[in-house]
Design a protein around this motif. Structure first.
Motif, PDB file in Angstrom:
ATOM      1  N   THR A 157      -5.607  28.138  28.978  1.00  0.00           N
ATOM      2  CA  THR A 157      -6.228  27.142  28.632  1.00  0.00           C
ATOM      3  C   THR A 157      -6.070  25.536  29.746  1.00  0.00           C
ATOM      4  O   THR A 157      -5.287  25.370  30.199  1.00  0.00           O
ATOM      5  N   GLU A 159      -6.288  21.988  29.453  1.00  0.00           N
ATOM      6  CA  GLU A 159      -6.992  21.067  28.924  1.00  0.00           C
ATOM      7  C   GLU A 159      -8.183  19.605  29.797  1.00  0.00           C
ATOM      8  O   GLU A 159      -7.387  18.581  30.602  1.00  0.00           O
ATOM      9  N   ALA A 397     -10.975  26.111  23.482  1.00  0.00           N
ATOM     10  CA  ALA A 397     -10.413  27.408  23.992  1.00  0.00           C
ATOM     11  C   ALA A 397      -9.910  27.607  22.306  1.00  0.00           C
ATOM     12  O   ALA A 397      -8.939  28.305  21.520  1.00  0.00           O
ATOM     13  N   PRO A 418      -9.289  21.185  24.765  1.00  0.00           N
ATOM     14  CA  PRO A 418      -8.887  21.892  24.850  1.00  0.00           C
ATOM     15  C   PRO A 418     -10.273  22.862  25.880  1.00  0.00           C
ATOM     16  O   PRO A 418     -10.983  23.678  24.891  1.00  0.00           O
ATOM     17  N   ARG A 420     -11.325  27.214  27.840  1.00  0.00           N
ATOM     18  CA  ARG A 420     -11.238  28.284  28.408  1.00  0.00           C
ATOM     19  C   ARG A 420     -12.598  27.732  30.119  1.00  0.00           C
ATOM     20  O   ARG A 420     -13.802  28.418  29.578  1.00  0.00           O
TER      21      ARG A 420
END
Length: 423
Positions: A157, A159, A397, A418, A420
């Motif tokens: 992940t 941020e 995420a 967060p 992906r």
């Protein structure tokens, strides 16, 4: 411009409960359930009594048309000399929102003084200067995108708020103002404290003023091709310049508004697009534009929730309610942005193909319309297009409902984002 005359309540107008014994809505830092809270405020009326931290009574203006009227009303002032509770002992010592009321600069000035201050800034912060920033914004964006895979945690992940949505506008505004890169993170921390309206807000205000005073002194001693140097050199035809306090107040405004708003705008847009992939597919397929994404995000999830302060200069009927002279008023942009009277019964739906009759008010309206709106729009459109072009499968995420709200009733966003990157 000040009108100290008292007026009786017009026939059919209700007296504001903030002064007549009604139960005000408490506004506490933390935006959990923002949409639901805004809906409750709108349901309570166009002008709603609220209670600020420190038990300070105020009103929130929650409906689009009434807010539009207030923002341009000639008898609604910004100068804190009209803020009754600030002068009668109601406001407690160390009140965290004092900065919003008393900072020197155009946001707390009215009439000729406001026109003078705004004119000096407008003289150097021109549309041409903003347009010329596009290549630099694109280059900064590309560099940040290159670094995102390396910022991933062990679980993959990233941020995104910390590593993309924040550094882009902060870098742009600091470069524009000639602020050393070493100061940027601390300036962000301090502006976050001020916007959070937490107990440390006044100490943060004192520190940020000291930092920006040093920035101004450095640019005065060694002028460069930056906005601070230009502001130092700017003057009106009669020779009037920004005073030292006005300059630092202007820098403070530009640092906070110049990155906090855009940080929230980018964060909120990414969140909305990831939550509704159909909207993302529209823009990726060329059936809508990134400009559409930005404008609908500004309406649907305004980067600013409740902005302080304005004050009626006399007892004034607003939206069918009489607001007593000197009552602090909040511009409730997030509530007005979802007003069904302005945007229809589906105002709570994110729809980038929306063509509303009413233009959103997230950058304000009237004499205090945000000077930085073109820059925020430029940064957000460049950032979002580049982000989803590089990482078209980017997604949240965690479930949207688990994203923690930003701890402020002024700023409106999530505390972290967060994601992906996908692919």
């Amino acid at each position: 411009m000040t009108d100290d005359r008292r007026s009786a309540a017009p026939s059919g107008a209700a007296a504001c409960p903030a002064r007549s014994g009604g139960a005000p809505h408490p506004l506490a830092p933390g935006g959990a359930g923002r949409a639901a809270a805004d809906a409750l405020l709108r349901a309570a009326g166009a002008v709603v009594p609220v209670l600020l931290p420190g038990e300070v009574p105020a009103v929130a203006v929650t409906r689009h048309e009434v807010l539009r009227e207030v923002l341009a009303h000639p008898e609604v002032a910004k100068d804190a000399c009209h803020f009754a509770a600030l002068h009668d002992g109601t406001v407690p010592p160390g009140w965290p929102l004092t900065t919003f009321a008393t900072v020197d600069g155009m946001t707390t000035a009215d009439g000729a003084e406001h026109r003078r201050l705004r004119g000096l800034v407008t003289k150097v912060f021109t549309g041409r200067r903003v347009a010329a920033l596009r290549p630099r914004v694109a280059a900064l964006t590309a560099g940040l995108l290159d670094g995102l895979p390396g910022a991933a945690a062990a679980d993959g992940t990233v941020e995104l708020r910390r590593h993309f949505a924040y550094p882009l506008p902060m870098s742009v505004i600091c470069e524009l103002l000639g602020v050393d890169a070493a100061l940027r993170d601390r300036l962000h921390e301090l502006s976050n404290l001020i916007v959070s309206t937490a107990d440390g807000a006044q100490a943060a205000h004192r520190e940020i003023i000291a930092v920006l005073t040093r920035v101004a002194e450095a640019r005065r001693a060694d002028p460069g091709d930056d906005l601070t140097s230009a502001l130092l050199a700017a003057q009106e035809e009669d020779g009037d310049r920004l005073s030292a306090r006005e300059l630092v107040g202007t820098l403070l405004l530009m640092i906070i508004a110049g990155h906090e708003t855009t940080l929230n705008l980018i964060t909120n847009a990414v969140r909305a697009l990831c939550t509704d992939r159909g909207q993302l597919e529209l823009v990726q397929g060329g059936r809508a534009t990134w400009d559409d994404v930005v404008e609908e995000t500004l309406r649907y999830d305004s980067p600013v929730a409740h902005f302080p302060f304005r004050y009626p200069v006399r007892d004034l009927e607003i939206g069918g309610t009489v607001v007593p002279r000197g009552t602090p008023m909040l511009a409730s942009y997030s509530a007005a942005g979802r007003d069904p009277d302005a945007y229809g019964p589906d105002a709570d739906r994110f729809d980038i193909t929306r063509r509303p009759a009413a233009r959103h008010l997230s950058f304000g309206h009237g004499p205090h319309y945000c000077l930085g709106a073109p820059l925020a729009r430029l940064e957000a459109t460049v950032a979002l297009e580049a982000l989803f072009t590089r990482y078209p499968a980017l997604d949240l995420a965690v479930p949207d409902a688990e994203l923690p709200p930003h701890p402020s009733f002024v700023g409106n966003s999530t505390q972290v984002l967060p994601v992906r990157l996908g692919g």
